[in-house]
Design a protein around this motif. Structure first.
Motif, PDB file in Angstrom:
ATOM      1  N   ILE A  31      42.320  16.149 -43.399  1.00  0.00           N
ATOM      2  CA  ILE A  31      43.690  15.865 -43.822  1.00  0.00           C
ATOM      3  C   ILE A  31      43.810  14.383 -44.185  1.00  0.00           C
ATOM      4  O   ILE A  31      43.505  13.509 -43.360  1.00  0.00           O
ATOM      5  N   PRO A  32      44.245  14.055 -45.394  1.00  0.00           N
ATOM      6  CA  PRO A  32      44.358  12.638 -45.795  1.00  0.00           C
ATOM      7  C   PRO A  32      45.503  11.946 -45.067  1.00  0.00           C
ATOM      8  O   PRO A  32      46.525  12.558 -44.738  1.00  0.00           O
ATOM      9  N   THR A  33      45.327  10.668 -44.815  1.00  0.00           N
ATOM     10  CA  THR A  33      46.335   9.860 -44.130  1.00  0.00           C
ATOM     11  C   THR A  33      47.060   8.981 -45.140  1.00  0.00           C
ATOM     12  O   THR A  33      46.413   8.302 -45.942  1.00  0.00           O
ATOM     13  N   PRO A  34      48.393   8.989 -45.141  1.00  0.00           N
ATOM     14  CA  PRO A  34      49.129   8.123 -46.081  1.00  0.00           C
ATOM     15  C   PRO A  34      48.809   6.646 -45.846  1.00  0.00           C
ATOM     16  O   PRO A  34      48.635   6.203 -44.709  1.00  0.00           O
ATOM     17  N   GLN A  35      48.746   5.904 -46.927  1.00  0.00           N
ATOM     18  CA  GLN A  35      48.446   4.482 -46.865  1.00  0.00           C
ATOM     19  C   GLN A  35      49.736   3.665 -47.032  1.00  0.00           C
ATOM     20  O   GLN A  35      50.730   4.152 -47.552  1.00  0.00           O
ATOM     21  N   LYS A  36      49.688   2.424 -46.566  1.00  0.00           N
ATOM     22  CA  LYS A  36      50.846   1.535 -46.694  1.00  0.00           C
ATOM     23  C   LYS A  36      50.823   0.876 -48.078  1.00  0.00           C
ATOM     24  O   LYS A  36      50.438  -0.276 -48.236  1.00  0.00           O
ATOM     25  N   ARG A  37      51.212   1.630 -49.057  1.00  0.00           N
ATOM     26  CA  ARG A  37      51.247   1.126 -50.425  1.00  0.00           C
ATOM     27  C   ARG A  37      52.431   1.762 -51.142  1.00  0.00           C
ATOM     28  O   ARG A  37      53.004   2.743 -50.679  1.00  0.00           O
ATOM     29  N   CYS A  38      52.795   1.194 -52.257  1.00  0.00           N
ATOM     30  CA  CYS A  38      53.962   1.685 -53.000  1.00  0.00           C
ATOM     31  C   CYS A  38      53.728   3.079 -53.566  1.00  0.00           C
ATOM     32  O   CYS A  38      54.611   3.942 -53.509  1.00  0.00           O
ATOM     33  N   LEU A  39      52.540   3.318 -54.118  1.00  0.00           N
ATOM     34  CA  LEU A  39      52.218   4.602 -54.726  1.00  0.00           C
ATOM     35  C   LEU A  39      50.964   5.170 -54.079  1.00  0.00           C
ATOM     36  O   LEU A  39      49.950   4.468 -53.963  1.00  0.00           O
ATOM     37  N   ASN A  40      51.043   6.435 -53.641  1.00  0.00           N
ATOM     38  CA  ASN A  40      49.883   7.125 -53.100  1.00  0.00           C
ATOM     39  C   ASN A  40      49.275   8.019 -54.176  1.00  0.00           C
ATOM     40  O   ASN A  40      49.864   8.229 -55.243  1.00  0.00           O
ATOM     41  N   ASN A  41      48.106   8.579 -53.892  1.00  0.00           N
ATOM     42  CA  ASN A  41      47.492   9.476 -54.862  1.00  0.00           C
ATOM     43  C   ASN A  41      48.206  10.824 -54.871  1.00  0.00           C
ATOM     44  O   ASN A  41      49.106  11.081 -54.067  1.00  0.00           O
ATOM     45  N   ARG A  42      47.792  11.710 -55.775  1.00  0.00           N
ATOM     46  CA  ARG A  42      48.492  12.982 -55.961  1.00  0.00           C
ATOM     47  C   ARG A  42      48.389  13.879 -54.737  1.00  0.00           C
ATOM     48  O   ARG A  42      49.344  14.584 -54.399  1.00  0.00           O
ATOM     49  N   LEU A  43      47.241  13.867 -54.061  1.00  0.00           N
ATOM     50  CA  LEU A  43      47.054  14.730 -52.895  1.00  0.00           C
ATOM     51  C   LEU A  43      47.990  14.337 -51.763  1.00  0.00           C
ATOM     52  O   LEU A  43      48.642  15.192 -51.146  1.00  0.00           O
TER      53      LEU A  43
END
Length: 227
Positions: A31-43
């Motif tokens: 399971i991918p973990t959200p990153q602290k950035r403005c835009l995440n990838n599509r998944l």
């Protein structure tokens, strides 16, 4: 050594490591973990949208006291769904076909929902055991029936998840065994059987997702009665 169809559900070890432990850890790695950035990838964006829609639909009829369970139930849904889907892959082990594991999920969460109801609204919780207007002679019988229905809830949760996944895996194995056995004898029938196996696999994918959702949905309904 002759293997039975039920050997796929037995817990085995490899190099002294139980495969069920590896199967339980694998979903958290995938399971991918959200990153602290403005835009995440599509998944990650799709995953966040799914969790947001699921929690909105699940907790819409529940008052704010029950919203504390949102993180727990959303994590449980993703965990069960990932385990169910990974179990369809060849040479894998499905932990959710083990009744002991499913009961380990069902009993503590059901008991927590009941204890929350007893702590927050004891009168309302006890009122479920005896409907209004019940005739006097039927009061003991109804109390016993409602008590049994309350105690059987976690058993129904665990057995439902176990039975559905076990039946699907057994059916896939039976049909695939028949298809390979008829390859040299009746090629046409074997091809038709493989087409049926493909449709059954697609159905099993849907069952893996639906059963995880039903498990969490019933837990939310039990929680709704207690908050």
């Amino acid at each position: 050594m002759t293997l039975s169809f039920f050997d796929q559900f037995s817990i085995t070890t490899y190099l002294g490591i139980p495969l069920v432990a590896l199967a339980l850890v694998l979903p958290w790695i995938l399971i991918p973990t959200p990153q602290k950035r403005c835009l995440n990838n599509r998944l990650i964006t799709l995953q966040a949208w799914f969790i947001r829609q699921f929690t909105h639909q699940l907790f819409m009829p529940i008052n704010k006291e029950g919203h504390k369970w949102a993180l727990l139930l959303a994590s449980l849904l993703i965990f069960l769904m990932t385990l169910n889907l990974l179990g369809i892959l060849p040479y894998t082990f499905t932990p959710t076909t083990q009744l002991s594991m499913n009961m380990g999920f069902a009993v503590p969460l059901w008991l927590a929902a009941v204890l929350i109801g007893v702590r927050n609204q004891l009168t309302h919780t006890l009122a479920h055991f005896l409907p209004v207007g019940t005739p006097g002679p039927l009061i003991p019988i109804l109390i016993v029936i409602e008590t049994i229905s309350l105690l059987i809830r976690p058993i129904a949760l665990g057995v439902r998840l176990t039975a559905n996944l076990t039946a699907g895996h057994l059916l896939i194995q039976l049909i695939s065994t028949a298809a390979f056995a008829m390859t040299s004898i009746m090629p046409t029938v074997s091809l038709l059987t493989m087409a049926l196996l493909l449709l059954l696999t697609i159905l099993e994918l849907a069952v893996a997702v639906i059963q995880a959702y039903v498990f969490v949905l019933l837990l939310s309904l039990y929680l709704q009665e207690s908050v």
